[in-house]
Design an enzyme around this catalytic site. Structure first.
Site, mmCIF file in Angstrom:
data_model
loop_
_atom_site.group_PDB
_atom_site.id
_atom_site.type_symbol
_atom_site.label_atom_id
_atom_site.label_comp_id
_atom_site.label_asym_id
_atom_site.label_seq_id
_atom_site.Cartn_x
_atom_site.Cartn_y
_atom_site.Cartn_z
ATOM 1 N N CYS A 29 113.462 -45.055 6.707
ATOM 2 C CA CYS A 29 113.003 -45.688 7.678
ATOM 3 C C CYS A 29 113.062 -45.594 9.402
ATOM 4 C CB CYS A 29 114.486 -46.545 7.396
ATOM 5 S SG CYS A 29 115.383 -47.189 6.670
ATOM 6 N N CYS A 62 119.210 -44.201 6.766
ATOM 7 C CA CYS A 62 118.087 -43.943 6.136
ATOM 8 C C CYS A 62 116.228 -43.719 6.553
ATOM 9 C CB CYS A 62 117.773 -45.473 6.378
ATOM 10 S SG CYS A 62 115.464 -45.742 5.264
#
Length: 326
Positions: free
Chosen positions: A36, A33
């Site tokens: 993230c 991600c």
């Protein structure tokens, strides 16, 4: 410097941590991600500033490795940040937007402040520095202090005397008010006072829909500012009311506070008409007049007592239509 963020490697470890640490902040992420990775340094910085051993703990949970935990807490997008107190989830923000994460930071800061003082005192005590959780009056049986549900950064106070008092945020500080009559600087004051007359208009938006049972107000009167006497409450307004608008709007509840209603902690507990405060997204508190006809009014703390309900989108208030029984 060692990281203040712990990696969760099993559901059992996480369950144990929720029991051992008063507050837990969890970052649910995935290694693939991109957002993230972008927000990770911000989360690490927050943990370094606010983490406290066995009190405020920051953790990262890889959703691919810990699918059981992710499923239990209905994690559907990454990153998602969850805030727990006493093992119960009390807030979450989704996405890598630092502005959204600020909401969680505010909550953690309040939690950290609550845990900063002594913990051996009762509900009507605490340090004057604002360290421990404090209530100026006993809580009604079956209900809790849900002041943490206030979206503090969006509160607004009209007719504030900037030169004589603190900012609106001091009203929701978890610690016991100092009760002082003056501060060296306005920024050091932990109370608010009205400016040109005795009226104040306080807008209190909620992070989650709430059921309100009791409103607690603490006010230390001085020679210059008195306690509130007549208060009007308005539920579910999407914004603060102007003074003229409030006069033309029917209040959800109107309260006249008598001198004998104040306890020795300078606090009054106002029972609300519970049927009228079932799904509250915001509260406007209009202090109409001060005790003894004083020209200024003072507020030290405001506490909301009740239950937290369903989540709503942060920063968005929706007026809720429902019948009010008399």
């Amino acid at each position: 410097m060692a990281s203040k963020v712990s990696q969760i490697t099993s559901a059992a470890q996480f369950d144990s941590l929720l029991k051992s640490s008063k507050v837990v902040v969890a970052d649910f992420f995935a290694t693939w991600c991109g957002p993230c990775k972008m927000i990770a340094p911000v989360f690490e910085k927050i943990a370094t500033q606010l983490g406290r051993k066995d009190a405020v703990t920051f953790v990262k949970i890889d959703t691919d490795q810990q699918k059981e935990i992710a499923s239990k807490y209905s994690i559907r997008a990454m990153p998602t940040f969850l805030l727990f107190r006493d093992g119960n989830e009390i807030d979450r923000v989704q996405g890598a937007d630092p502005r959204k994460l600020e909401t969680l930071v505010t909550m953690v800061a309040l939690e950290a402040e609550m845990l900063g003082g002594s913990s051996g005192e009762g509900s009507s005590s605490g340090s004057s520095s604002g360290g421990s959780l404090w209530n100026g009056a006993a809580l009604p049986r079956g209900y809790t202090d849900i002041t943490h549900n206030v979206e503090v950064q969006r509160t607004e106070l009209l007719n504030l005397d900037d030169a004589a008092a603190g900012s609106v945020r001091v009203l929701f500080a978890p610690g016991k008010p100092s009760g002082k009559s003056e501060a060296l600087t306005a920024s050091a004051a932990d109370w608010v006072e009205s400016d040109t007359d005795e009226q104040l208009m306080l807008f209190v938006p909620m992070q989650s829909l709430a059921k309100l049972h009791t409103l607690q107000i603490t006010s230390h009167p001085t020679e210059d500012a008195a306690r509130p006497q007549l208060i009007k409450l308005y539920s579910n307004s999407p914004h603060n009311l102007g003074f003229d608008e409030a006069e033309d709007t029917q209040a959800t509840q109107e309260i006249t506070i008598k001198p004998e209603d104040w306890n020795d902690q300078a606090t009054v507990s106002i029972p609300l008409k519970f049927v009228k405060f079932q799904k509250i997204s915001s509260l406007v508190m209009f202090v109409v007049s001060a005790e003894d006809g004083a020209e200024k009014v003072r507020l030290d703390r405001v506490r909301l007592i009740g239950e937290v309900g369903d989540k709503r989108e942060m920063g968005k208030l929706e007026k809720i239509d429902h019948e009010h029984s008399e």
